[in-house]
Motif scaffolding. Structure first.
Motif, PDB file in Angstrom:
ATOM      1  N   LYS A 158       0.850  -1.164   0.078  1.00 21.77           N
ATOM      2  CA  LYS A 158      -0.076  -0.135  -0.055  1.00 21.77           C
ATOM      3  C   LYS A 158       0.710   1.382  -0.071  1.00 21.77           C
ATOM      4  O   LYS A 158       0.662   2.224  -0.758  1.00 21.77           O
ATOM      5  N   LYS A 159       1.913   1.065   0.776  1.00 19.61           N
ATOM      6  CA  LYS A 159       2.741   2.273   0.833  1.00 19.61           C
ATOM      7  C   LYS A 159       3.303   2.588  -0.630  1.00 19.61           C
ATOM      8  O   LYS A 159       3.767   3.654  -0.875  1.00 19.61           O
ATOM      9  N   GLU A 160       3.966   1.471  -0.997  1.00 22.08           N
ATOM     10  CA  GLU A 160       4.500   1.686  -2.371  1.00 22.08           C
ATOM     11  C   GLU A 160       3.435   2.180  -3.527  1.00 22.08           C
ATOM     12  O   GLU A 160       4.058   3.036  -4.195  1.00 22.08           O
ATOM     13  N   LYS A 161       2.480   1.524  -3.472  1.00 19.95           N
ATOM     14  CA  LYS A 161       1.231   2.414  -4.396  1.00 19.95           C
ATOM     15  C   LYS A 161       0.988   3.769  -4.019  1.00 19.95           C
ATOM     16  O   LYS A 161       0.911   4.550  -5.038  1.00 19.95           O
ATOM     17  N   LYS A 162       0.895   3.961  -2.564  1.00 17.94           N
ATOM     18  CA  LYS A 162       0.745   5.597  -2.499  1.00 17.94           C
ATOM     19  C   LYS A 162       1.910   6.362  -2.662  1.00 17.94           C
ATOM     20  O   LYS A 162       1.660   7.376  -3.345  1.00 17.94           O
ATOM     21  N   ASP A 163       3.041   5.709  -2.627  1.00 17.42           N
ATOM     22  CA  ASP A 163       4.438   6.529  -3.044  1.00 17.42           C
ATOM     23  C   ASP A 163       4.195   6.792  -4.633  1.00 17.42           C
ATOM     24  O   ASP A 163       4.511   7.676  -5.190  1.00 17.42           O
ATOM     25  N   GLU A 164       3.996   5.504  -5.434  1.00 22.44           N
ATOM     26  CA  GLU A 164       4.002   5.649  -6.890  1.00 22.44           C
ATOM     27  C   GLU A 164       2.717   6.805  -7.390  1.00 22.44           C
ATOM     28  O   GLU A 164       2.848   7.378  -7.924  1.00 22.44           O
ATOM     29  N   GLN A 165       1.830   6.620  -6.585  1.00 18.34           N
ATOM     30  CA  GLN A 165       0.435   7.487  -7.074  1.00 18.34           C
ATOM     31  C   GLN A 165       0.981   9.104  -6.608  1.00 18.34           C
ATOM     32  O   GLN A 165       0.726   9.982  -7.477  1.00 18.34           O
ATOM     33  N   LYS A 166       1.791   9.348  -5.524  1.00 15.52           N
ATOM     34  CA  LYS A 166       2.223  10.525  -5.144  1.00 15.52           C
ATOM     35  C   LYS A 166       3.321  11.059  -6.158  1.00 15.52           C
ATOM     36  O   LYS A 166       3.177  12.272  -6.652  1.00 15.52           O
ATOM     37  N   ASP A 167       3.990   9.918  -6.512  1.00 14.10           N
ATOM     38  CA  ASP A 167       5.367  10.654  -7.461  1.00 14.10           C
ATOM     39  C   ASP A 167       4.372  10.939  -8.921  1.00 14.10           C
ATOM     40  O   ASP A 167       4.756  11.776  -9.526  1.00 14.10           O
ATOM     41  N   GLU A 168       3.361   9.894  -9.370  1.00 17.33           N
ATOM     42  CA  GLU A 168       2.681  10.304 -10.372  1.00 17.33           C
ATOM     43  C   GLU A 168       1.833  11.623 -10.393  1.00 17.33           C
ATOM     44  O   GLU A 168       1.849  12.501 -11.510  1.00 17.33           O
ATOM     45  N   GLN A 169       1.266  11.905  -9.301  1.00 14.08           N
ATOM     46  CA  GLN A 169       0.619  13.112  -9.112  1.00 14.08           C
ATOM     47  C   GLN A 169       1.910  14.376  -9.185  1.00 14.08           C
ATOM     48  O   GLN A 169       1.430  15.343  -9.882  1.00 14.08           O
ATOM     49  N   LYS A 170       2.850  14.277  -8.445  1.00 17.27           N
ATOM     50  CA  LYS A 170       3.913  15.264  -8.613  1.00 17.27           C
ATOM     51  C   LYS A 170       4.345  15.416 -10.022  1.00 17.27           C
ATOM     52  O   LYS A 170       4.648  16.437 -10.418  1.00 17.27           O
ATOM     53  N   GLY A 171       4.581  14.377 -10.628  1.00 18.84           N
ATOM     54  CA  GLY A 171       5.038  14.467 -12.052  1.00 18.84           C
ATOM     55  C   GLY A 171       3.907  15.161 -12.812  1.00 18.84           C
ATOM     56  O   GLY A 171       4.302  16.061 -13.722  1.00 18.84           O
ATOM     57  N   GLU A 172       2.579  14.889 -12.898  1.00 18.23           N
ATOM     58  CA  GLU A 172       1.687  15.665 -13.619  1.00 18.23           C
ATOM     59  C   GLU A 172       1.607  17.044 -13.105  1.00 18.23           C
ATOM     60  O   GLU A 172       1.337  17.935 -13.915  1.00 18.23           O
TER      61      GLU A 172
END
Length: 306
Positions: free
Chosen positions: A49-63
């Motif tokens: 879950k943390k990895e998924k959240k981190d990935e989502q955060k990274d994607e959101q930050k990239g967007e």
């Protein structure tokens, strides 16, 4: 024998207790293992879950970063585009329309038209004329008059209002095919004539004049006087303006333009056009008979000599 039986029973009891303790230990170990497995699974799930959240955060930050970059690029383009019209605005003349278009042109025309209309005194004179005509019509309401008088007053009132709207909204700037100063002069001249005529007609129609009737006649005379003042103000438009030279001369026809084209080409190139034969020299076509007699005598053989 009895003692042996008791001892055997005691041993069996001890063995049973030992077996129970072993079973309990085994059960505890199993429970611990289960708990450990559960904890491991929970840890794995939490890590996923943390990895998924981190990935989502990274994607959101990239967007968000891409959006910010796009916004910055758009702002930069808008800044560049905004700088260009500023330069154009600074280059525009103040006394002329220049290259203004759309709303910018209408703003300039609106300001310039109202400035000219109010500063030169046309607006004030027209407002006074309209006020006098309205006052005269209100004074005539209580007294019987000829129907021709209110007809002329309403006609002049509507024409004055028409010119006031035209000049205030700068509509005259978009209709250049009409000579507005001349039309305004003619309107003031005709209104002066009509108002003076109605004044004379109203005076002759009545032998006795009530107070309201007399005030209305005075207001009509004032309206005609203000129209005459407006004629004098309109003369400022024509001061210092002269007609251009050759303004009434018609443009040259097609034949004259075609005749001027080859002359212009020769003057530019300095050479004759290709395809035309060169003029022959005048001496080349002369016969020998045209030569002088002395040259012909020299070329002839002398007699008596071999």
């Amino acid at each position: 024998m009895a003692d042996k039986g008791k001892k055997d029973k005691a041993k069996e009891a001890k063995e049973e207790k030992k077996d129970e303790k072993k079973d309990e230990k085994k059960d505890e170990k199993k429970d611990e293992k289960k708990d450990e497995k559960k904890d491991e699974k929970k840890g794995e799930k939490k890590g996923e879950k943390k990895e998924k959240k981190d990935e989502q955060k990274d994607e959101q930050k990239g967007e968000q970063g891409e959006q910010k970059d796009e916004q910055k690029g758009e702002q930069g383009e808008q800044g560049e585009q905004g700088e260009k019209p500023k330069k154009e605005r600074s280059a525009q003349p103040r006394d002329e329309v220049g290259t203004r278009k759309g709303c910018r042109r209408y703003r300039w025309e609106f300001k310039d038209s109202n400035k000219e209309f109010w500063v030169m005194g046309h607006a004030e004179v027209k407002i006074l004329s309209v006020g006098c005509l309205v006052g005269a019509m209100t004074m005539f309401t209580g007294t019987p008059i000829h129907p021709l008088i209110p007809l002329i007053l309403t006609m002049e009132l509507s024409i004055f209002c028409f010119f006031f709207i035209i000049y205030t909204l700068a509509i005259n700037r978009y209709l250049p095919f009409i000579l507005w100063p001349i039309s305004d002069i003619l309107n003031d001249l005709f209104s002066f004539v009509f108002l003076v005529g109605t004044l004379v007609f109203a005076v002759r129609m009545r032998q006795t004049m009530p107070l309201h009737y007399f005030i209305a006649l005075i207001l009509i005379g004032l309206a005609g006087f203000f129209a005459l003042i407006d004629i004098c103000l309109q003369r400022k438009h024509f001061r210092g303006k002269r007609m251009k030279k050759n303004a009434l001369v018609p443009p040259p026809g097609k034949e004259a333009e075609e005749a001027e084209k080859p002359d212009a080409e020769k003057s530019e190139t300095g050479k004759p056009e290709a395809g035309k034969p060169k003029a022959a020299k005048p001496e080349a076509g002369k016969p020998e008979a045209a030569k002088p007699a002395a040259v012909a005598a020299e070329g002839a053989p002398k007699k008596g000599k071999k």
